[in-house]
Write a protein that holds these residues in place. Sequence first.
Motif, PDB file in Angstrom:
ATOM      1  N   THR A 160       0.862  -1.175   0.000  1.00 53.79           N
ATOM      2  CA  THR A 160       0.000   0.000   0.000  1.00 53.79           C
ATOM      3  C   THR A 160       0.898   1.224   0.000  1.00 53.79           C
ATOM      4  N   LEU A 161       0.890   1.932  -1.110  1.00 52.84           N
ATOM      5  CA  LEU A 161       1.829   3.025  -1.296  1.00 52.84           C
ATOM      6  C   LEU A 161       1.207   4.348  -0.868  1.00 52.84           C
ATOM      7  N   THR A 162       2.043   5.330  -0.727  1.00 52.79           N
ATOM      8  CA  THR A 162       1.579   6.699  -0.506  1.00 52.79           C
ATOM      9  C   THR A 162       2.735   7.647  -0.759  1.00 52.79           C
ATOM     10  N   PHE A 163       2.459   8.946  -0.630  1.00 52.67           N
ATOM     11  CA  PHE A 163       3.489   9.959  -0.848  1.00 52.67           C
ATOM     12  C   PHE A 163       4.050  10.393   0.503  1.00 52.67           C
ATOM     13  N   ILE A 178      -1.494   7.996 -15.842  1.00 50.51           N
ATOM     14  CA  ILE A 178      -2.063   7.723 -14.516  1.00 50.51           C
ATOM     15  C   ILE A 178      -3.460   8.311 -14.450  1.00 50.51           C
ATOM     16  N   LEU A 179      -4.408   7.535 -13.956  1.00 52.02           N
ATOM     17  CA  LEU A 179      -5.715   8.081 -13.607  1.00 52.02           C
ATOM     18  C   LEU A 179      -5.768   8.305 -12.106  1.00 52.02           C
ATOM     19  N   ASN A 180      -6.259   9.472 -11.726  1.00 55.16           N
ATOM     20  CA  ASN A 180      -6.370   9.844 -10.322  1.00 55.16           C
ATOM     21  C   ASN A 180      -7.741   9.440  -9.795  1.00 55.16           C
ATOM     22  N   GLY A 181      -7.776   8.374  -8.997  1.00 53.53           N
ATOM     23  CA  GLY A 181      -9.011   7.939  -8.349  1.00 53.53           C
ATOM     24  C   GLY A 181      -8.915   8.062  -6.843  1.00 53.53           C
ATOM     25  N   CYS A 182      -8.059   8.962  -6.367  1.00 46.89           N
ATOM     26  CA  CYS A 182      -7.823   9.073  -4.915  1.00 46.89           C
ATOM     27  C   CYS A 182      -9.025   9.676  -4.194  1.00 46.89           C
ATOM     28  N   GLU A 183      -9.517  10.792  -4.736  1.00 46.45           N
ATOM     29  CA  GLU A 183     -10.615  11.536  -4.108  1.00 46.45           C
ATOM     30  C   GLU A 183     -10.389  11.649  -2.598  1.00 46.45           C
ATOM     31  N   CYS A 184      -9.312  12.347  -2.242  1.00 51.22           N
ATOM     32  CA  CYS A 184      -8.876  12.399  -0.848  1.00 51.22           C
ATOM     33  C   CYS A 184      -9.561  13.496  -0.045  1.00 51.22           C
ATOM     34  N   GLU A 185     -10.281  14.415  -0.697  1.00 48.30           N
ATOM     35  CA  GLU A 185     -11.006  15.455   0.052  1.00 48.30           C
ATOM     36  C   GLU A 185     -12.113  14.819   0.896  1.00 48.30           C
ATOM     37  N   PRO A 186     -12.319  15.272   2.127  1.00 55.80           N
ATOM     38  CA  PRO A 186     -13.440  14.776   2.937  1.00 55.80           C
ATOM     39  C   PRO A 186     -14.780  14.971   2.214  1.00 55.80           C
ATOM     40  N   GLY A 199      -4.583  13.359  -4.089  1.00 55.41           N
ATOM     41  CA  GLY A 199      -5.159  13.593  -5.404  1.00 55.41           C
ATOM     42  C   GLY A 199      -4.424  14.638  -6.220  1.00 55.41           C
ATOM     43  N   ALA A 200      -3.548  15.395  -5.610  1.00 52.35           N
ATOM     44  CA  ALA A 200      -2.726  16.340  -6.376  1.00 52.35           C
ATOM     45  C   ALA A 200      -1.763  15.539  -7.232  1.00 52.35           C
ATOM     46  N   GLU A 201      -1.608  15.928  -8.497  1.00 53.80           N
ATOM     47  CA  GLU A 201      -0.887  15.037  -9.402  1.00 53.80           C
ATOM     48  C   GLU A 201       0.568  14.809  -8.998  1.00 53.80           C
ATOM     49  N   LYS A 202       1.221  15.818  -8.427  1.00 53.10           N
ATOM     50  CA  LYS A 202       2.607  15.618  -8.022  1.00 53.10           C
ATOM     51  C   LYS A 202       2.694  14.649  -6.830  1.00 53.10           C
ATOM     52  N   ALA A 203       1.722  14.719  -5.914  1.00 52.44           N
ATOM     53  CA  ALA A 203       1.690  13.786  -4.787  1.00 52.44           C
ATOM     54  C   ALA A 203       1.367  12.377  -5.287  1.00 52.44           C
ATOM     55  N   LEU A 204       0.491  12.282  -6.270  1.00 51.10           N
ATOM     56  CA  LEU A 204       0.121  10.970  -6.814  1.00 51.10           C
ATOM     57  C   LEU A 204       1.303  10.309  -7.512  1.00 51.10           C
ATOM     58  N   ILE A 205       2.069  11.092  -8.255  1.00 54.42           N
ATOM     59  CA  ILE A 205       3.269  10.539  -8.914  1.00 54.42           C
ATOM     60  C   ILE A 205       4.272  10.075  -7.868  1.00 54.42           C
ATOM     61  N   ASP A 206       4.428  10.850  -6.811  1.00 55.32           N
ATOM     62  CA  ASP A 206       5.320  10.457  -5.715  1.00 55.32           C
ATOM     63  C   ASP A 206       4.843   9.138  -5.094  1.00 55.32           C
ATOM     64  N   ALA A 207       3.513   9.018  -4.912  1.00 53.46           N
ATOM     65  CA  ALA A 207       2.963   7.819  -4.273  1.00 53.46           C
ATOM     66  C   ALA A 207       3.207   6.569  -5.120  1.00 53.46           C
ATOM     67  N   ILE A 208       3.007   6.667  -6.420  1.00 57.45           N
ATOM     68  CA  ILE A 208       3.092   5.475  -7.274  1.00 57.45           C
ATOM     69  C   ILE A 208       4.524   5.175  -7.706  1.00 57.45           C
ATOM     70  N   PHE A 209       5.272   6.207  -8.063  1.00 58.31           N
ATOM     71  CA  PHE A 209       6.607   5.985  -8.631  1.00 58.31           C
ATOM     72  C   PHE A 209       7.746   6.401  -7.706  1.00 58.31           C
ATOM     73  N   GLU A 211       7.903  12.043 -18.193  1.00 59.57           N
ATOM     74  CA  GLU A 211       7.261  11.155 -19.177  1.00 59.57           C
ATOM     75  C   GLU A 211       5.976  10.537 -18.613  1.00 59.57           C
ATOM     76  N   ILE A 212       5.235  11.371 -17.854  1.00 57.97           N
ATOM     77  CA  ILE A 212       3.990  10.927 -17.210  1.00 57.97           C
ATOM     78  C   ILE A 212       2.889  11.930 -17.521  1.00 57.97           C
ATOM     79  N   VAL A 213       1.676  11.448 -17.742  1.00 62.73           N
ATOM     80  CA  VAL A 213       0.511  12.318 -17.845  1.00 62.73           C
ATOM     81  C   VAL A 213      -0.533  11.825 -16.843  1.00 62.73           C
ATOM     82  N   VAL A 214      -1.220  12.768 -16.184  1.00 64.76           N
ATOM     83  CA  VAL A 214      -2.200  12.427 -15.142  1.00 64.76           C
ATOM     84  C   VAL A 214      -3.556  13.023 -15.514  1.00 64.76           C
ATOM     85  N   GLN A 215      -4.600  12.212 -15.425  1.00 63.69           N
ATOM     86  CA  GLN A 215      -5.977  12.686 -15.625  1.00 63.69           C
ATOM     87  C   GLN A 215      -6.847  12.111 -14.512  1.00 63.69           C
ATOM     88  N   ASN A 216      -7.991  12.728 -14.306  1.00 63.54           N
ATOM     89  CA  ASN A 216      -8.950  12.271 -13.298  1.00 63.54           C
ATOM     90  C   ASN A 216      -9.794  11.113 -13.859  1.00 63.54           C
TER      91      ASN A 216
END
Length: 442
Positions: free
Chosen positions: A7-10, A164-172, A241-251, A265-270
């Motif tokens: 279970t990864l994270t940033f 990368i697709l962002n499916g985090c939806e981390c906002e309360p 859910g911020a794309e830079k945090a998401l890239i940190d979490a996965i890669f 060499e990464i693109v992020v979409q929701n």
Amino acid sequence: MAALRRTLTFRHGVHPDEHKEATCRLPIQRMPFVDEYVLPLSQHIGRPAKPVVRPGQRVQRGELIAEPDGFVSSAVHSPVTGTVAAIEMRPHPTGRKMEAIVVRADPFASQRFVRRSDRPREDMEPDEIVAAIQRAGIVGLGGAAFPSHVKLKVPPGKRVRFAILNGCECEPYLTADHRTMAERPRAVLRGLELIMKVTGAERGYIGVEVNKPDAIARLREEIPDGMPITVVPLAVKYPQGAEKALIDAIFHKEVPTGKLPLDLEIVVQNVGTAAAIADLFATGQPLIERVVTVSGPGVRRPANLLVPIGTPVRAVLEHCGGLLPSTRQVVLGGPMMGHAQKDLDVPVVKGTSGVIALDRLAPVTDEQPCIRCGRCLEACPMFLNPSLLATLARAERVADLKEHHILDCYECASCSFVCPSHIPLVQLMRVGKALVRERGSN
């Protein structure tokens, strides 16, 4: 790939209470049509769209009513069949008045979108797909509303290896993306497949926080055999859910200051954006509606609704039973980065992921001197020093603000959330960024 089994994270971030239990199991329902829709010409980052209709003109559901004004701009379409009532200044969710097209719905129209027979996507070149996404007015549905085609247009000399697709939806409170993934996994995956085709990405990843186990399971079930797509469970943390945090979490890679994910060499979409792209090439439907979470202790009937763009927030709340007398504040988006509203007649726009009614305001506590505890440094996902930057902003030391990378701040408010001295850190960061933009070139 062994790392992806954990279970990864940033690094850094905070853990606000989730408050998702009221809506996380509620299926998406369609919001009934109302009498009048307000379509601001500016619903995205970039130049506002240009009207191509005039007052009194009849329009069809899904018809173009404003065209892009340049590359970093996006189209606007009518969410209903009806008549253009006016083009005038109207209140916008940002708190300002902005030019908008007002469409009055035809009460006798069926409001069915007429399926269009565009060319099969298999026959389209990547540039044609990118142009179609711009014409369809598709922008990032995670909240920032950045025109999607801009990210998908890979400049000469650059390449994309990973999408990368962002499916985090981390906002309360927010569960719109959660329900989209759980109920429409094939659309999400088709959208990712198109994004990979357009950008030339070798592999696709969908980052989903582990508090959405049903969404993770549904996506994994629907991945076609042989598709190089991985669903990555992530620890629950804000602002993943911020794309830079998401890239940190996965890669575990950091996007350098002043650079973009494309430079890695990464693109992020929701995930909602991916589903909208899939819908466009399946039916020809432009972005005329979106999923919105209506929740919070001030809402009588929480819901996940498919809402036509331009619907007044007041109508959305009334559909959900209205507000309780204890409501003190309505926020569009999540409570961490959303906009508090003074006027409930503002419309739902493309970036409106949630309508959250809160029954108490943040306690007003006098600001105390900084005690050098370092909590804001530990919380900042961009490894900035919010306390120092706040001091520099108050002193208007523009050169020092630039030197300490204040423009890397994306105003997630993690620093303010943890500050025991109640220093308005994120507000001071905004002031500092504005100073740099106004005076930075002097």
